[in-house]
Design a protein around this motif. Structure first.
Motif, short mmCIF file in Angstrom:
data_model
loop_
_atom_site.label_atom_id
_atom_site.label_comp_id
_atom_site.label_asym_id
_atom_site.label_seq_id
_atom_site.Cartn_x
_atom_site.Cartn_y
_atom_site.Cartn_z
N HIS A 268 0.86 -1.17 0.00
CA HIS A 268 0.00 0.00 0.00
C HIS A 268 0.90 1.23 0.00
O HIS A 268 1.59 1.50 0.98
N GLY A 269 0.88 1.98 -1.11
CA GLY A 269 1.73 3.15 -1.16
C GLY A 269 1.91 3.66 -2.57
O GLY A 269 1.32 3.16 -3.53
N SER A 270 2.72 4.70 -2.70
CA SER A 270 2.97 5.32 -4.00
C SER A 270 4.44 5.18 -4.37
O SER A 270 5.27 4.83 -3.54
N SER A 271 4.72 5.46 -5.64
CA SER A 271 6.09 5.42 -6.18
C SER A 271 6.78 4.09 -5.86
O SER A 271 7.94 4.06 -5.46
N HIS A 272 6.04 3.01 -6.04
CA HIS A 272 6.57 1.68 -5.76
C HIS A 272 7.34 1.18 -6.99
O HIS A 272 6.82 1.25 -8.11
N PRO A 273 8.58 0.68 -6.85
CA PRO A 273 9.37 0.27 -8.01
C PRO A 273 8.90 -1.06 -8.61
O PRO A 273 8.79 -2.07 -7.92
#
Length: 361
Positions: A268-273
């Motif tokens: 759960h989150g943003s800018s995940h590689p």
């Protein structure tokens, strides 16, 4: 604001200060690592029945922006933060995060040691939590006895069809808990969009004469989805280009014989590689994922893995070999000026054009 408690289903308690709505609430607890876009997260239907724990040190510091909703309806049960700000930049200067949560009857708790909480959840694989006024035995008994609804899609998906007009190709979007970002990106491509309820039948879709179909993201376990969705996918993919996102991705996998399993913690989150396998390109995208494809159940003669998570190796994208069908686990519509994955919508439109060319020959 007064003293409140975050209690976990393993008997652990964290003391903090309440804000937003001050009613007691219970839900699945999710750790969100986004460093911004808290409004998009709170209004994302994928967080239905969940208490969102934000790891960013402070939220509420940009108020509430009417342009940043992922859904007008809010579905989260509560939010947990280290520090909450009471700032508003809305036209009326009154819609701070605190007031927004009050309006939407979402309970909040602040002054929590998020690092300690996050480590405890990870180590003990805690699932359920409550935000309460008293951390007594009665509160823990209620938490243990709480049964969260498995009718999550029915609670967030549209009950009736609606149209988002455009002059280009017609696309049916099956709403399982649709994020508005999908509509925004398809609209930018001038698509004529028809949003349909999750339990629509294939015959109804065909009567609309679309050139492609999108199965949206949404909340809950893919195992709890009515079989009509799986049957629709199996029929749609034989006749029309099909794109799945989030929960839609998981259901496309299941419709093609792949099993899906619960993750121990989730993403759960943003800018995940995420790695795009065909080019070795690294992209960054948003996620709200509790389930993943079971790699051991993939038949490589039928399915191609297209994206993988660089942190935990989970499969983030697939393509069906025999049909113009592909899907991604992450959210491709971008946010906060991160547009690494917007080409997925271009690819979908291109697949529709190619399919029409082949079928008209």
């Amino acid at each position: 604001m007064g003293k409140r408690y975050l209690i976990l289903d393993d008997g652990t308690s964290f003391e903090g200060v309440g804000f937003g709505d001050l009613s007691n609430t219970t839900g699945e607890i999710a750790i969100n690592t986004s460093l911004n876009n808290y409004q998009e997260v709170i209004t994302d239907p994928a967080y239905r029945n969940q208490i969102i724990t934000f790891v960013q040190p402070s939220i509420g510091n940009i108020g509430i922006n009417p342009k940043n909703y992922e859904s007008i309806m809010t579905s989260a049960k509560g939010i947990v933060v280290s520090q909450a700000e009471n700032i508003s930049f809305s036209q009326l200067k009154n819609l701070s995060l605190n007031n927004f949560l009050k309006q939407r009857q979402i309970s909040g708790i602040t002054n929590i040691d998020i690092s300690k909480l996050r480590k405890h959840i990870r180590d003990h694989q805690v699932r359920k939590a409550s935000i309460v006024s008293n951390n007594d035995e009665h509160a823990f008994d209620q938490l243990q006895a709480a049964v969260l609804s498995n009718q999550q899609i029915q609670s967030v998906a549209t009950p009736k069809p609606y149209l988002v007009p455009g002059k280009g190709i017609t696309i049916v979007v099956i709403d399982l808990g649709l994020r508005e970002g999908i509509i925004r990106q398809l609209s930018k491509l001038d698509c004529n969009i028809i949003v349909m309820p999750w339990n629509i039948h294939f015959s109804e879709i065909k009567n609309l004469d679309p050139q492609g179909v999108v199965v949206s993201s949404g909340p809950g376990s893919p195992d709890e989805i009515n079989s009509v969705v799986i049957e629709n996918i199996q029929q749609i993919q034989t006749e029309l280009p099909l794109l799945g996102v989030g929960l839609g991705h998981e259901l496309i996998a299941m419709a093609n014989g792949v099993k899906v399993k619960r993750m121990s913690l989730g993403n759960h989150g943003s800018s995940h590689p995420i790695k795009k396998i065909i080019t070795n390109e690294i992209i960054y995208a948003d996620q709200a994922q509790d389930y993943e494809i079971d790699r051991t159940t993939i038949d490589n003669n039928k399915l191609i893995v297209t994206y993988v998570d660089l942190i935990n190796g989970s499969i983030q994208g697939i393509r069906i070999r025999d049909y113009p069908t592909f899907s991604v686990q992450f959210f491709p519509e971008g946010s906060n000026d991160v547009e690494d994955s917007l080409d997925i919508f271009d690819e979908f439109v291109e697949s529709i054009i190619a399919h029409r060319r082949l079928t008209n020959e």
